[in-house]
Design an enzyme around this catalytic site. Structure first.
Site, PDB file in Angstrom:
ATOM      1  N   ASP A  75       1.233  -1.236   0.066  1.00  0.00           N
ATOM      2  CA  ASP A  75      -0.338   0.071  -0.014  1.00  0.00           C
ATOM      3  C   ASP A  75       0.546   1.181   0.021  1.00  0.00           C
ATOM      4  O   ASP A  75       1.627   1.161   0.932  1.00  0.00           O
ATOM      5  CB  ASP A  75      -1.083   0.047   1.070  1.00  0.00           C
ATOM      6  CG  ASP A  75      -1.415  -1.175   1.171  1.00  0.00           C
ATOM      7  OD1 ASP A  75      -2.292  -1.921   0.578  1.00  0.00           O
ATOM      8  OD2 ASP A  75      -2.588  -1.491   2.617  1.00  0.00           O
ATOM      9  N   ASP A  89     -12.822  -5.881  -1.561  1.00  0.00           N
ATOM     10  CA  ASP A  89     -12.823  -6.253  -0.210  1.00  0.00           C
ATOM     11  C   ASP A  89     -14.367  -6.319   0.326  1.00  0.00           C
ATOM     12  O   ASP A  89     -15.698  -6.142  -0.431  1.00  0.00           O
ATOM     13  CB  ASP A  89     -12.614  -4.729   0.130  1.00  0.00           C
ATOM     14  CG  ASP A  89     -11.399  -4.336  -0.227  1.00  0.00           C
ATOM     15  OD1 ASP A  89     -10.259  -5.105  -0.490  1.00  0.00           O
ATOM     16  OD2 ASP A  89     -11.363  -3.598   0.104  1.00  0.00           O
TER      17      ASP A  89
END
Lengths: 242, 196
Positions: free
Chosen positions: A2, A121
């Site tokens: 990330d 997700d």
């Protein structure tokens, strides 16, 4: 990885960031260690952040000798084109695909299914896997398995499934849900969220029937060296590149 | 050493350019006839669709030029397929450097997905083109079409059935896999080609 403001961060249950270093150097190191693919996710949403990320993608392409996927903040086809031109091999779409599923078809038609990773997700709540968008902040009406199937039908080349229930907990991947995805889909499924030990990777492949397993913090902080993991998986009868 | 990359309407040239820079050369991306003819090595890479690529190459006179090159030429992925006689992708006649026809993979089971994508091993490698250590190593593939195993095959991979992972004839070398994405193995292959 990330990436926020040009640096790698890893969320624990999608909050509280810890710094884990330079994304280009980390990518080179992972390639040396034997990672098969890298994923860079831009978690800055601003216009300035996006420009920085595109520059980072160019640097990664210049320095890293294995395939890599980029995602985060991809809203439309021109974002995909920009990132592929910067040297990314694949793009992953998440929120934008939930808002506008035709984006998947557009990417597949313009650049081929092989570049189109649909990231999902999802959190297990009230007996069902609910899909979230906007970095796990906004619940949607979508359910994991039907959305994954629809994404495949629209032209997705791979599904990257992150279990928000398991992410950051380091207690193993969502193997039951992964196995259902495997049986539901004909495209590869990448397991994400929950890796804490070598056994967890084995279980993702054997129980979850995943085509690939993604992990961040156990690698970023050197908790599981990749060569050791791959040797272990080979001994467990799982075919990996050594 | 002057290394030229053939400029045409195919994607993913940037990754090849980067890989060559990492190998210590500074390539030029060009469709200029003189520059291509004068280069020490020519790279013919790309990701794209065969019929539209051939249309572009013909319109720019690059089809005849590539065939006439005398220095070592390295085709990668669609570049390799375009160097074959014909491609099933768009049912198009290609450059004909390798006398073999490119076919589409036909999956024999739900687990054999097309495109063939990811890391796979190469065997039966010919050391005229590759370092001997390549035998049995993993390289990175992304393709839906393949050249069958033929007289020109210098490396074989297996997906659904055996196919040509690489081809060689005279000064023409070609790989179906992405040398530029194949880690340290790919780097060794570039070094070997650049040393020819």
């Amino acid at each position: 990885m990330d990436v926020k403001d040009g640096k790698t961060v890893k969320g624990v249950n999608f909050v509280n960031f810890r710094d884990a270093g330079d994304p280009v150097e980390l990518g080179q190191e992972y390639s040396r260690q034997g990672a098969d693919e890298l994923v860079y996710l831009d978690i800055t949403a601003s216009y300035e952040g996006r420009k920085t990320f595109t520059e980072l993608v160019r640097k990664v392409a210049a320095q890293v000798n294995i395939p890599f996927t980029v995602g985060g903040g991809i809203d439309e086809l021109c974002d995909v084109e920009r990132l592929l031109n910067a040297g990314a091999d694949k793009v992953s779409v998440n929120s934008a695909a939930l808002r506008n599923p035709q984006l998947i078809e557009a990417i597949a038609a313009n650049f081929g299914s092989q570049v189109c990773v649909v990231a999902i997700d999802a959190r297990f709540e009230d007996g069902t896997w609910r899909c979230y968008r906007s970095g796990g902040h906004v619940p949607t009406e979508r359910e994991l398995f039907s959305w994954a199937k629809e994404a495949q039908e629209r032209g997705a080349g791979e599904i990257l499934f992150t279990s928000m229930t398991h992410d950051g907990v380091k207690d193993g991947y969502a193997n039951d849900a992964l196995a259902v995805l495997h049986d539901t889909l004909s495209i590869p499924v990448i397991a994400s969220g929950g890796a804490g030990s070598k056994e967890h990777f084995r279980d993702a492949f054997l129980l979850g029937k995943a085509d690939a397993a993604l992990a961040a913090s156990v690698f970023h902080f050197g908790e599981i060296p990749i060569p050791e993991l791959k040797n272990y998986l080979t001994k467990e009868g799982i075919c990996v590149r050594i | 050493m002057q290394v030229a990359i053939v400029k045409y309407n195919a994607g993913n040239i940037y990754s090849v350019d980067c890989a060559l820079r990492r190998a210590g050369v500074t390539p030029v991306l060009t469709d200029d006839k003189e520059t291509l003819m004068a280069a020490d090595k020519v790279i013919f890479p790309g990701v794209g669709e065969a019929a539209s690529a051939m249309t572009y190459l013909r319109a720019h006179g690059l089809d005849r030029l590539i065939k006439e090159l005398r220095q070592p030429v390295l085709g990668i992925c669609i570049g390799m397929q375009l160097m074959c006689r014909h491609s099933e992708e768009g049912d198009v006649d290609c450059l004909g450097i390798f006398d073999v026809d490119v076919k589409r993979f036909r999956s024999d089971s739900p687990d054999r997905k097309v495109p063939h994508m990811g890391w796979n091993t190469v065997t039966d490698i010919d050391t005229c083109m590759f370092p001997p250590e390549l035998e049995g190593q993993y390289v990175y593939f992304v393709h839906s079409y393949y050249a069958p195993v033929c007289d020109y095959t210098t490396a074989t991979a297996e997906y659904i059935h055996p196919f040509s992972a690489a081809l060689h004839r005279d000064n023409f070398y070609a790989a179906q896999f992405h040398i530029e994405k194949s880690g340290s193995v790919g780097e060794a292959i570039f070094h070997r080609f650049l040393a020819l």
